[in-house]
Every structure is written in structure tokens, then in C-alpha cells.
Design a protein around this motif. Structure first.
Motif, mmCIF file in Angstrom:
data_model
loop_
_atom_site.group_PDB
_atom_site.id
_atom_site.type_symbol
_atom_site.label_atom_id
_atom_site.label_comp_id
_atom_site.label_asym_id
_atom_site.label_seq_id
_atom_site.Cartn_x
_atom_site.Cartn_y
_atom_site.Cartn_z
ATOM 1 N N PRO A 1 11.462 -4.458 -5.269
ATOM 2 C CA PRO A 1 10.424 -4.955 -6.193
ATOM 3 C C PRO A 1 9.402 -5.867 -5.522
ATOM 4 O O PRO A 1 8.239 -5.910 -5.948
ATOM 5 C CB PRO A 1 11.236 -5.711 -7.253
ATOM 6 N N LYS A 2 9.805 -6.579 -4.470
ATOM 7 C CA LYS A 2 8.875 -7.489 -3.793
ATOM 8 C C LYS A 2 7.760 -6.737 -3.078
ATOM 9 O O LYS A 2 6.725 -7.314 -2.754
ATOM 10 C CB LYS A 2 9.629 -8.373 -2.789
ATOM 11 N N THR A 3 7.982 -5.448 -2.806
ATOM 12 C CA THR A 3 6.954 -4.674 -2.096
ATOM 13 C C THR A 3 6.033 -3.917 -3.053
ATOM 14 O O THR A 3 5.090 -3.269 -2.603
ATOM 15 C CB THR A 3 7.599 -3.658 -1.133
ATOM 16 N N GLU B 1 0.831 -1.212 0.000
ATOM 17 C CA GLU B 1 0.000 0.000 0.000
ATOM 18 C C GLU B 1 0.862 1.257 0.000
ATOM 19 O O GLU B 1 0.522 2.251 -0.656
ATOM 20 C CB GLU B 1 -0.936 -0.022 1.211
ATOM 21 N N PHE B 2 1.967 1.218 0.717
ATOM 22 C CA PHE B 2 2.883 2.362 0.699
ATOM 23 C C PHE B 2 3.457 2.555 -0.701
ATOM 24 O O PHE B 2 3.541 3.684 -1.205
ATOM 25 C CB PHE B 2 4.006 2.162 1.709
ATOM 26 N N VAL C 1 -5.346 -4.702 -4.700
ATOM 27 C CA VAL C 1 -4.768 -4.381 -3.391
ATOM 28 C C VAL C 1 -5.888 -4.164 -2.365
ATOM 29 O O VAL C 1 -5.811 -4.641 -1.226
ATOM 30 C CB VAL C 1 -3.875 -3.130 -3.483
ATOM 31 N N GLU C 2 -6.935 -3.489 -2.783
ATOM 32 C CA GLU C 2 -8.060 -3.223 -1.874
ATOM 33 C C GLU C 2 -8.759 -4.528 -1.472
ATOM 34 O O GLU C 2 -9.179 -4.681 -0.319
ATOM 35 C CB GLU C 2 -9.051 -2.287 -2.564
ATOM 36 N N GLU C 3 -8.903 -5.448 -2.408
ATOM 37 C CA GLU C 3 -9.542 -6.728 -2.084
ATOM 38 C C GLU C 3 -8.690 -7.517 -1.087
ATOM 39 O O GLU C 3 -9.223 -8.156 -0.172
ATOM 40 C CB GLU C 3 -9.761 -7.555 -3.355
ATOM 41 N N ARG C 4 -7.376 -7.470 -1.255
ATOM 42 C CA ARG C 4 -6.504 -8.142 -0.281
ATOM 43 C C ARG C 4 -6.613 -7.465 1.082
ATOM 44 O O ARG C 4 -6.564 -8.136 2.122
ATOM 45 C CB ARG C 4 -5.047 -8.129 -0.767
#
Length: 708
Positions: A457-459, A381-382, A521-524
Motif C-alpha cells: 500500500p505504501k507504493t 509510477e509502476f 504523480v506527474e507533478e511530483r
């Protein structure tokens, strides 16, 4: 393990002045209030319809209070700053020169974002939110069911459109209360001193002690002639508040009790050691780096242009405040290892839970897993926020999302995009014209994309990289868009999703492209939150029972709802060999004066001090006019503007800050060094009389002077 409501208000043993208490808990704190010296009956403090609580209001991010029967409101200068900035121009710079309306007709519009909320009813709706939820629901399903029930409770409450209702969670989801607030939409700027008084010391003195800041301003609430909230209109009349605070110029002395009421924002007192370490080692350092970089970009992009400076003054002020607080949290974590302190408490709790816990033997393992998932998602999210750090892009995304949600029945739309929210969205879209310059926004967006490219990249959310504009393509976005014009932005409200998909506006196109990734992202987030909402209330119920067994205070974390705290006027020792007294005075203003911002002193103030025109505001012990004072009250962000009252409930100060050493109180309350900073009401009255000659307001307020 679900505890009865009565347990949540369990009376505390004398644990300093810790606690941001819900008003209904106060009758169970009678002995504590008596110990401090508060003489107002606790039952009266618990009644929102009675003095003094009926005079306490929210500004939706700050606190305030009525100080006359004609809707006159006092709050902090920085809480009125957006209204001050909105009405300022290089020709009429009310930020630097101050503003005073000598008549009601001269009062200036606060703008669509300046609102007053009067809390009228608070009711426990925990059963209606949580009862009957199946334990077999996925996190997302559980979260959506809870949200659906909350939306139904809000709709039921808002049949009268004069009211705004919310259903916030308390104790991290263990309880829910429905809060009904009268929402006043016509709010006007009445008086604000120059920021050389209202923001004296600026960001240099922010969170420092001693302070000499006159952080106060006045607003007025207006309603229709029928007494009900109405849209801004010259035909509106001042709101007749049910109650208002009497202002006392009697003052306080070291050790005197104080009572503080307001709307504190967020605290994290019950978070686990792993959550503290994530904030300390990951979240806060990233936030500090991002804000620092963004402020540098704004400074470079506005340099030498006074009009741009005015446009971004409120943005910069807000960013600097968040930056200093976040850096203060990091410094506080370095000074005292709060995570280690919490490790000890957590180990004690886990040992107690094994012996006394409920039926869920896997609770602690489930808790740790849910928190770990939350941390992982928070980093994504960041990253998404960095990649979309443009005011125009944020507006485009909001508009497209509104169009998507409006294809659903109102009850099925996401919170924040229902019909009840459209006026707020319009207000945000309109307010952009106060704090936007295309070239500045372009520079901020380009810099943010460079910061995003350096993240691990993983974030980064999956698929986001390919959707973002190349650095060289950014100027073309701003050259071709029409979203910088307020009427063009507002014109998108009500259009269907297909109109967005066919648009040739580059920011609308970008918002459409980003929706799937952002939506994923919102669904997660729903899945993660649903799992947290299932397990954390069980944990909190156990923590509360554990604390009660030790006789420790039990109060919910702050969540922007009405709270009461208490304490005493108190000095403190920030380090060995140094004691800081509880009062600063007008002499300190002249001592700090440098004739350079932020230590420029208005000539009228300098002259009044040099001539010792102190009058009835002279403190008999200090021999001069006090400016600010310290107390041990438990406060946080959102408490800005909170009424500081004496033992009888009379207004003696306004909360506006905390000492630098106190910043970590959001996570851990250390009674030895936690101090709130307040404007002494005597300084406010003195400035009004001797510097700005606000005689009309002094006459309007009921001021209680000391007996001779």
C-alpha cells in the motif's frame, strides 16, 4: 564544474570496442578505427551528408538504411513486423507465408505508425537550454523552464513541417543537441520472408547463440511528386535518397573489422550502485512478474482463435522480447555482481572528487538524495501503470489529457500534447484496431487490477484505490463503452474537457476521475526530475574529468540518437571449457528443424540446402552459406536493423540481437563476453534468390560480388 565540449570527445585508449559514439566524436578516434582496420576516413564518418552516414535512417524504435536510390530500405523482420501484421488476415497471413511485391503497385501500406526519419542536422544547443537558470529554482520550476526552452527550440526548427525536431539530453543532462530529421510519412511494405525464416527459433532462440534467423525485411519510402514528405497517396513517388549502401556479398571472416551505425535506445553505463541495486532488486523483478502474468492472460484469452492470435501477435512478440531481456539482465546481475564492481569505481571516484572536485562540496549528498526520491516515485509510477493496464483506458486518458492541454496556448502545453503531436496521437488511436479485442483487453485489465491490489500500500499513489472499479464492475465497462470503435475514438479529438465530464461512456468517466491522482504523480515527477537535472550534470562533468585522467573512453549513454560503434568478428567463451564460434550456417537450420513452431523450415529452403544450391553466397572457409555472425560491437535495443558494414562502408549484415550473456552491457560493458548478433547479408541475398525469388529487388540493389 562544466567541461568544454571538446573534452567529451576525448580520444580513448584501446579499451576493447566499447562505446556508442556520436558521429562528431569519430575524428578523435582515428587511432582506434585504424587499430580495428576501418579504412573509411573518420572525418567522412562524422559528416551526416556523406556516405555512409547519409544512408542510415531511423524507424522510430529501430534502425535501417537505404539500399537503392529509389527509397528502398532494409531493416529487421521484427522491425517491419507491425506493417506485416497490419496487412495480415487469416486468409492472407503474411506473417506465416511471407510477402513479396513484384511491382511497386503491389507494395502494401505500412500504416500511420510506420515512419522513416532521415537525420540531416545535429547542433549543440546546451547554452540555449541551460544558460542563466537560477540556482534557487525548485526542481519543478527548473524542469519546466528547461522544457519551455526545449519546446521553443523545437518550434523554431519545425517551421518547415516536413521535418521533425528533437532536443535530447546527453551525459544525463550535461549537454543538449537539437536534431533535425526529415520525416517520411508514406512507407510501404515491399518484402518480408515467412516468419519461419524471419523469426526462426522464435522466443526460444531469442538472445541465444548459435542463431539461424533471417531477421530482415524491406520497406520503401514514398513522397509527393515535389519530392517532399506527404500523407499516403497513390500519387506519391519513391523517395530519391541522397545516398544508399552498396551491398557486398564478399563476406567476412573471423577477426575482420566491422562498423555499425544506427539509433541505439537506452543504456545506463553511468548510473550509480544504488540505481543498479534498485533495478536488480525492485524494478526488474516487478516488471518480469507483471509481463509474465500479462502474457499468460493474453494466451488464455486468445486460445483457439486464429483471428485473435493475429491481432495480438505483435503485442506478444514485443512483450516476450522485453521479458527475455529483463530476465537476462537479472541473470546477468546474478552471474556478475555489477553493483559490487560499481561500488569499487564509485568509491574511487568519491575519493578522487574530494581531492579534485569543484565548488559544490555537497554534490554527492545531493546526488544520493535526488536518486532516492526518484526510486520512491518510480514505485508509485509502476503501481499506477498496473492499475490502468487497459488499452481502452489508456486511450481514454490520452484523449482527456489532450482536451485539457488544448485549453492552453500551444507553447504552454505538455510535450506530447502539442499541435505537432496530434497526428501521432491519431495514429496510435487508429492502430489500436490492429491489436485489440474487447474480451482480451477486459481479461488483461481485470488481472492487472488484481496484481495492483497485492502491491505494498505504501507504493500506491495516494487516493488511487478509491477511484478504481471493483472486479465485478469491469464487464459492464466493456459492455457500455463505444471506445472500441475506431471512428468513435477519433471523434473525441477536438472536444473540450466539459464534454468529457458530461460523457456517459464508462472509460471516459474513469479517465476523468483518475486525472487528479495521475496529475499529482506527474507533478511530483517534474520536481524529482528537476532536482536530478540540476545535480546529475554536475556529477557527470566530474566523472568525465575523472575518466579522462585515467585515459578511459568518454561517450554518452545511448538515447535513441544516431551513433557509431565498431568491432571485429569474434567468438566468445560463455563459460569454462566452452567456446562459441562467430558463424552459424544453413546446416544449423536443418539440424534444429522439428516441424513444430518455432522450428518449422519452409520446404523451398530445405530443398535448396539439400541440393547445395549455394552459388556465389558459399563461404570459402565454411563451405556453405553463413546465416548469422557475432561481433564485439557495442549495441543495445534500438540498434535492431542497424547497418553492419565492412571496412569500406559496404553493407555486410544487419544487427538484430545480442547473446544472453551480453544483456547486462546496458549497464556494464564486459569485452570478454559482450557479443552482438547479426544477419549475414549473404544469407539474406541467398534467401531472396533461392527461396523467395525476389529477383526484382536483387536487380534494384547494387550488389558487389567477390572477385573470382
Amino acid at each position: 564544474m562544466v567541461l568544454p565540449v571538446a573534452l567529451l570527445g576525448a580520444a580513448a585508449a584501446a579499451f576493447a570496442d566499447e562505446g556508442q559514439w556520436q558521429p562528431h566524436q569519430l575524428p578523435q578516434l582515428k587511432s582506434e578505427l585504424k587499430r580495428v582496420g576501418i579504412t573509411i576516413p573518420a572525418e567522412k564518418l562524422a559528416d551526416l551528408s556523406k556516405h555512409p552516414m547519409s544512408a542510415i535512417v531511423s524507424l522510430g524504435g529501430c534502425s535501417a538504411s537505404f539500399v537503392s536510390p529509389d527509397g528502398l530500405i532494409v531493416t529487421n523482420h521484427h522491425c517491419g513486423y507491425s506493417a506485416i501484421q497490419r496487412n495480415s488476415t487469416p486468409e492472407h497471413n503474411y506473417i506465416v507465408n511471407g510477402f513479396l511485391a513484384k511491382t511497386r503497385a503491389q507494395e502494401l501500406p505500412g500504416g500511420p505508425n510506420t515512419l522513416v526519419y532521415v537525420t540531416e542536422k545535429v547542433e549543440n544547443v546546451t547554452d540555449r537550454v541551460l544558460k542563466g537558470l537560477s540556482p534557487n529554482l525548485s526542481g519543478k520550476e527548473r524542469h519546466e523552464q528547461v522544457e519551455s526552452r526545449i519546446k521553443a527550440l523545437i518550434a523554431e526548427c519545425e517551421t518547415d513541417k516536413a521535418y521533425r525536431c528533437t532536443v535530447p539530453a546527453f551525459h544525463r543532462g550535461l549537454e543538449y543537441y537539437r536534431i533535425k530529421q526529415l520525416m517520411i510519412r508514406d512507407v510501404r511494405l515491399v518484402y518480408a520472408p515467412s516468419d519461419r525464416i524471419g523469426n526462426f527459433g522464435g522466443d526460444i532462440d531469442n538472445y541465444e547463440w548459435p542463431r539461424q534467423t533471417g531477421d530482415f525485411s524491406f520497406l520503401r519510402a514514398y513522397v509527393g511528386k515535389d519530392g517532399r514528405p506527404a500523407d499516403p497517396s497513390p500519387d506519391n513517388v519513391p523517395y530519391k535518397s541522397k545516398d544508399f549502401l552498396v551491398v557486398s556479398s564478399e563476406g567476412l571472416k573471423n577477426g575482420d573489422p566491422i562498423l555499425l551505425a544506427g539509433y541505439p535506445g537506452r543504456t545506463s553505463r553511468y548510473k550509480l550502485p544504488s540505481e543498479i541495486r534498485f533495478a536488480r532488486d525492485v524494478d526488474y523483478p516487478a516488471k518480469v512478474a507483471s509481463i509474465t502474468a500479462d502474457l499468460s492472460v493474453i494466451a488464455a484469452a486468445t486460445m483457439g482463435n486464429e483471428a485473435y492470435d493475429v491481432r495480438y501477435a505483435s503485442v506478444v512478440k514485443s512483450q516476450n522480447n522485453v521479458l527475455k531481456k529483463t530476465q537476462g539482465l537479472l541473470d546477468g546481475f546474478a552471474r556478475k555482481d555489477i553493483a559490487a564492481i560499481k561500488d569499487v569505481q564509485d568509491a574511487q571516484f568519491r575519493a578522487w572528487y574530494k581531492q579534485n572536485g569543484g565548488a559544490n562540496k555537497n554534490l554527492l549528498a545531493e546526488l544520493d538524495a535526488a536518486i532516492a526520491a526518484d526510486m520512491t516515485l518510480s514505485r508509485q509510477e509502476f503501481a499506477l501503470s498496473e492499475a490502468t493496464h487497459s488499452d481502452l483506458l489508456k486511450n481514454a486518458r490520452t484523449l482527456y489529457r489532450l482536451a485539457l492541454e488544448h485549453t492552453k496556448p500551444d507553447a504552454k502545453r505538455e510535450a506530447g500534447y502539442q499541435e505537432r503531436d496530434v497526428s501521432f496521437i491519431k495514429a496510435r488511436l487508429t492502430r489500436l484496431e490492429q491489436s485489440f479485442v474487447a474480451s482480451v483487453d477486459e481479461a488483461r485489465f481485470a488481472a492487472a487490477l488484481k496484481r495492483y491490489a497485492k502491491l505494498d500500500p505504501k507504493t500506491r499513489p495516494h487516493g488511487l484505490d478509491a477511484l478504481l472499479p471493483a472486479p465485478g464492475a469491469i464487464p459492464a465497462l466493456y459492455k457500455s463503452t463505444q471506445l472500441g470503435e475506431t471512428d468513435k475514438r477519433l471523434a473525441w479529438i477536438g472536444k473540450d474537457p466539459e464534454a468529457f465530464r458530461k460523457s456517459d461512456d464508462p472509460f471516459i468517466q474513469l479517465a476523468v476521475r483518475l486525472q487528479d491522482v495521475a496529475g499529482a504523480v506527474e507533478e511530483r515527477r517534474k520536481e524529482v526530475d528537476g532536482n536530478l537535472e540540476r545535480v546529475i550534470p554536475q556529477y557527470m562533468a566530474a566523472v568525465i574529468e575523472w575518466k579522462k585522467s585515467q585515459g578511459k573512453p568518454v561517450y554518452p549513454d545511448a538515447n535513441s540518437t544516431l551513433r557509431v560503434t565498431y568491432g571485429t568478428v569474434s567468438p566468445y567463451s560463455p563459460r569454462d571449457g566452452l567456446v562459441k564460434g562467430p558463424f552459424s550456417t544453413v546446416q544449423g537450420i536443418l539440424e534444429k528443424a522439428t516441424n513444430k513452431d518455432p522450428f518449422i523450415v519452409p520446404q523451398a529452403l530445405t530443398q535448396a540446402v539439400n541440393e547445395k544450391r549455394y552459388g556465389v553466397y558459399k563461404d570459402p572457409v565454411l563451405g556453405t552459406v553463413p546465416v548469422n555472425f557475432l561481433s564485439s560491437a557495442d549495441t543495445t535495443g534500438g540498434n535492431s536493423g542497424s547497418a553492419v558494414m565492412n571496412k569500406r562502408g559496404e553493407l555486410v549484415g544487419l544487427n538484430f540481437d545480442s547473446t544472453y550473456e551480453s544483456i547486462t552491457k546496458d549497464w556494464y560493458f564486459d569485452s570478454a563476453i559482450t557479443r552482438a548478433i547479426h544477419v549475414d547479408i549473404r544469407y539474406m541475398l541467398w534467401v531472396m534468390q533461392e527461396v523467395d525469388h525476389a529477383d526484382n529487388l536483387l536487380k534494384e540493389m547494387t550488389i558487389k560480388f567477390p572477385k573470382k
